[in-house]
Every structure is written in structure tokens, then in C-alpha cells.
Design a protein around this motif. Structure first.
Motif, PDB file in Angstrom:
ATOM      1  N   LEU A 114      41.629  28.666  29.319  1.00  0.00           N
ATOM      2  CA  LEU A 114      40.562  28.715  28.313  1.00  0.00           C
ATOM      3  C   LEU A 114      41.085  28.559  26.902  1.00  0.00           C
ATOM      4  CD1 LEU A 114      38.275  31.554  29.673  1.00  0.00           C
ATOM      5  CD2 LEU A 114      37.807  29.101  29.651  1.00  0.00           C
ATOM      6  N   ALA A 115      42.279  29.034  26.656  1.00  0.00           N
ATOM      7  CA  ALA A 115      42.881  28.982  25.330  1.00  0.00           C
ATOM      8  C   ALA A 115      44.385  28.815  25.510  1.00  0.00           C
ATOM      9  CB  ALA A 115      42.571  30.254  24.543  1.00  0.00           C
ATOM     10  N   PRO A 116      45.060  28.232  24.513  1.00  0.00           N
ATOM     11  CA  PRO A 116      46.499  27.991  24.656  1.00  0.00           C
ATOM     12  C   PRO A 116      47.321  29.242  24.959  1.00  0.00           C
ATOM     13  CG  PRO A 116      45.642  26.818  22.759  1.00  0.00           C
ATOM     14  CD  PRO A 116      44.526  27.693  23.260  1.00  0.00           C
ATOM     15  N   ASP A 117      46.870  30.402  24.485  1.00  0.00           N
ATOM     16  CA  ASP A 117      47.651  31.618  24.706  1.00  0.00           C
ATOM     17  C   ASP A 117      47.189  32.426  25.922  1.00  0.00           C
ATOM     18  OD1 ASP A 117      45.258  32.493  23.614  1.00  0.00           O
ATOM     19  OD2 ASP A 117      46.196  33.995  22.328  1.00  0.00           O
ATOM     20  N   MET A 118      46.317  31.841  26.739  1.00  0.00           N
ATOM     21  CA  MET A 118      45.871  32.507  27.967  1.00  0.00           C
ATOM     22  C   MET A 118      46.560  31.880  29.170  1.00  0.00           C
ATOM     23  SD  MET A 118      41.790  33.160  27.461  1.00  0.00           S
ATOM     24  CE  MET A 118      41.638  34.127  28.966  1.00  0.00           C
ATOM     25  N   PHE A 119      46.660  32.657  30.231  1.00  0.00           N
ATOM     26  CA  PHE A 119      47.244  32.148  31.465  1.00  0.00           C
ATOM     27  C   PHE A 119      46.316  31.125  32.115  1.00  0.00           C
ATOM     28  CE2 PHE A 119      49.441  36.409  31.663  1.00  0.00           C
ATOM     29  CZ  PHE A 119      50.719  35.906  31.474  1.00  0.00           C
ATOM     30  N   PRO A 120      46.898  30.167  32.869  1.00  0.00           N
ATOM     31  CA  PRO A 120      46.083  29.199  33.608  1.00  0.00           C
ATOM     32  C   PRO A 120      45.478  29.832  34.864  1.00  0.00           C
ATOM     33  CG  PRO A 120      48.396  28.817  34.060  1.00  0.00           C
ATOM     34  CD  PRO A 120      48.332  29.911  33.012  1.00  0.00           C
ATOM     35  N   LEU A 121      44.598  29.097  35.499  1.00  0.00           N
ATOM     36  CA  LEU A 121      43.919  29.552  36.712  1.00  0.00           C
ATOM     37  C   LEU A 121      44.899  30.076  37.755  1.00  0.00           C
ATOM     38  CD1 LEU A 121      41.345  29.784  38.489  1.00  0.00           C
ATOM     39  CD2 LEU A 121      41.885  27.478  39.289  1.00  0.00           C
ATOM     40  N   LEU A 122      45.964  29.370  37.988  1.00  0.00           N
ATOM     41  CA  LEU A 122      46.955  29.774  38.986  1.00  0.00           C
ATOM     42  C   LEU A 122      47.441  31.199  38.714  1.00  0.00           C
ATOM     43  CD1 LEU A 122      48.666  28.546  41.357  1.00  0.00           C
ATOM     44  CD2 LEU A 122      50.391  28.093  39.635  1.00  0.00           C
ATOM     45  N   ARG A 123      47.817  31.482  37.489  1.00  0.00           N
ATOM     46  CA  ARG A 123      48.345  32.810  37.145  1.00  0.00           C
ATOM     47  C   ARG A 123      47.233  33.860  37.131  1.00  0.00           C
ATOM     48  NH1 ARG A 123      51.574  36.232  38.194  1.00  0.00           N
ATOM     49  NH2 ARG A 123      52.369  37.587  36.569  1.00  0.00           N
ATOM     50  N   GLN A 124      46.028  33.480  36.701  1.00  0.00           N
ATOM     51  CA  GLN A 124      44.901  34.424  36.721  1.00  0.00           C
ATOM     52  C   GLN A 124      44.665  34.912  38.151  1.00  0.00           C
ATOM     53  OE1 GLN A 124      43.542  35.587  34.017  1.00  0.00           O
ATOM     54  NE2 GLN A 124      43.922  34.053  32.463  1.00  0.00           N
ATOM     55  N   THR A 125      44.765  33.998  39.110  1.00  0.00           N
ATOM     56  CA  THR A 125      44.558  34.343  40.515  1.00  0.00           C
ATOM     57  C   THR A 125      45.674  35.254  41.022  1.00  0.00           C
ATOM     58  OG1 THR A 125      43.397  32.252  40.861  1.00  0.00           O
ATOM     59  CG2 THR A 125      44.207  33.378  42.830  1.00  0.00           C
ATOM     60  N   GLN A 126      46.902  34.917  40.675  1.00  0.00           N
ATOM     61  CA  GLN A 126      48.032  35.761  41.079  1.00  0.00           C
ATOM     62  C   GLN A 126      47.882  37.179  40.523  1.00  0.00           C
ATOM     63  OE1 GLN A 126      51.110  33.280  39.415  1.00  0.00           O
ATOM     64  NE2 GLN A 126      51.568  32.327  41.399  1.00  0.00           N
ATOM     65  N   ILE A 127      47.507  37.281  39.263  1.00  0.00           N
ATOM     66  CA  ILE A 127      47.376  38.599  38.637  1.00  0.00           C
ATOM     67  C   ILE A 127      46.233  39.390  39.258  1.00  0.00           C
ATOM     68  CG2 ILE A 127      46.859  39.810  36.480  1.00  0.00           C
ATOM     69  CD1 ILE A 127      48.360  37.524  35.012  1.00  0.00           C
ATOM     70  N   ALA A 128      45.109  38.731  39.556  1.00  0.00           N
ATOM     71  CA  ALA A 128      43.996  39.433  40.212  1.00  0.00           C
ATOM     72  C   ALA A 128      44.471  40.032  41.541  1.00  0.00           C
ATOM     73  CB  ALA A 128      42.812  38.493  40.425  1.00  0.00           C
ATOM     74  N   CYS A 129      45.233  39.273  42.298  1.00  0.00           N
ATOM     75  CA  CYS A 129      45.781  39.790  43.566  1.00  0.00           C
ATOM     76  C   CYS A 129      46.750  40.938  43.305  1.00  0.00           C
ATOM     77  CB  CYS A 129      46.486  38.674  44.330  1.00  0.00           C
ATOM     78  SG  CYS A 129      45.375  37.440  45.032  1.00  0.00           S
ATOM     79  N   ASP A 130      47.607  40.789  42.302  1.00  0.00           N
ATOM     80  CA  ASP A 130      48.563  41.850  41.973  1.00  0.00           C
ATOM     81  C   ASP A 130      47.848  43.139  41.584  1.00  0.00           C
ATOM     82  OD1 ASP A 130      50.606  40.065  42.458  1.00  0.00           O
ATOM     83  OD2 ASP A 130      51.102  39.757  40.340  1.00  0.00           O
TER      84      ASP A 130
END
Length: 174
Positions: A46-62
Motif C-alpha cells: 500500500l505504501a513504500p514503507d509497508m510490507f508487501p502482501l507476502l510478508r503481511q500473510t507471513q506475519i498474520a500467521c506468525d
């Protein structure tokens, strides 16, 4: 009737992960139908300083597995964070759901007062189990689910609020 920490944590985490899996399936189908490389969506942010979809998904699982494990007083499983495709993200979500499904309600009995210690940015933060769930785990879990949803909506995937909320009609009142 009072609610248990199990009732307000595990079903919410499971529902969110099932919704995320469904959203990712819709995205993979959208990418294929529109002949868009999967990497376009996996690396979208969404923004240059936000994580991409791939990392958002990993973090949600974490966050989900970490919450369940910490409240149950068991070791948090470690994942490699090496996913690079929708199929691999689906496998991570499935692995997380399997772990959470094995947490029994009695493991969370009394965890409201259990001390949860996290190390964030080199600083140790202490929570009660209830404080951890209410003020850290669930808000962060929903933040990363929402970010994933917003990234995909912003990039043209046809998603709506029912996709985010998940579940069959009539199950929202449960």
C-alpha cells in the motif's frame, strides 16, 4: 455466562486465517484469469514503507500461532519465511491452522494472568495473558489481515466485506 480466553482467541484466529486463505485463492484465480504474474500481487504494498502482501500473510500467521502458543504456554513454532507463491502461502496458513486446531481449551485455562514476554525492537515488553490478547495479539493480527485485504482491493482483485469477514451466511452472529 462468562467467556474464556479460548473462546475469544482461537475461533477468531481460525476465522481470520480461513478468510485470508479464501482471499488468496480469489487473488490467484484473478491473476490467472487476467494473465497477471502472481509476483505482482505477492510483492504489492500500500505504501513504500509497508510490507508487501507476502510478508503481511507471513506475519498474520506468525501472530496467530504465537498468540495460541503463548496463551497455551507452549513453544511457538518457527517458520522459515521462505514462501514465494500463493501455493506456499496456502501451505503456511494450513500449517498454522493445524497448529491452532491442536490447542485445547483447557490449555488456556487461567492464561488471563499468565505472563507473556515479548522482545520488540530490542526491548522486553511484559503482558498479562489477557492484556497480550486484547492489546497486542488480536489488534496486530487484524491489522495484517486488513493490510492484505486492502493491498488486493487496491490492486483490482474483486473482494468485498464478506470476503474479509469470512464464514458462511448466518455464522457472523456466533
Amino acid at each position: 455466562m462468562s467467556l474464556t480466553l479460548y473462546q475469544v482467541s482461537i475461533p477468531a484466529l481460525e476465522r481470520g486465517l480461513h478468510s485470508l486463505a479464501a482471499i488468496l485463492r480469489k487473488t490467484a484465480a484473478h491473476a490467472e484469469a487476467k494473465s497477471i504474474a502472481a509476483e505482482v500481487f505477492l510483492n504489492a504494498r500500500l505504501a513504500p514503507d509497508m510490507f508487501p502482501l507476502l510478508r503481511q500473510t507471513q506475519i498474520a500467521c506468525d501472530l496467530a500461532k504465537g498468540c495460541a502458543a503463548r496463551l497455551a504456554g507452549v513453544e511457538v513454532p518457527s517458520y522459515a519465511d521462505d514462501e514465494s507463491s500463493f501455493d506456499e502461502l496456502q501451505a503456511r496458513i494450513a500449517r498454522t491452522l493445524d497448529f491452532i486446531a491442536n490447542i485445547r481449551p483447557e490449555q488456556l485455562d487461567g492464561s488471563e494472568a499468565r505472563t507473556v514476554v515479548l522482545k520488540l525492537r530490542g526491548e522486553e515488553i511484559r503482558f498479562s495473558g489477557l492484556g497480550y490478547l486484547r492489546n497486542f495479539a488480536l489488534p496486530n493480527f487484524y491489522f495484517h489481515l486488513t493490510a492484505a485485504y486492502a493491498i488486493l482491493r487496491h490492486n483490482g482483485v474483486e473482494l468485498g466485506k464478506p470476503d474479509y469477514l469470512g464464514g458462511a451466511p448466518g455464522t457472523l452472529a456466533e
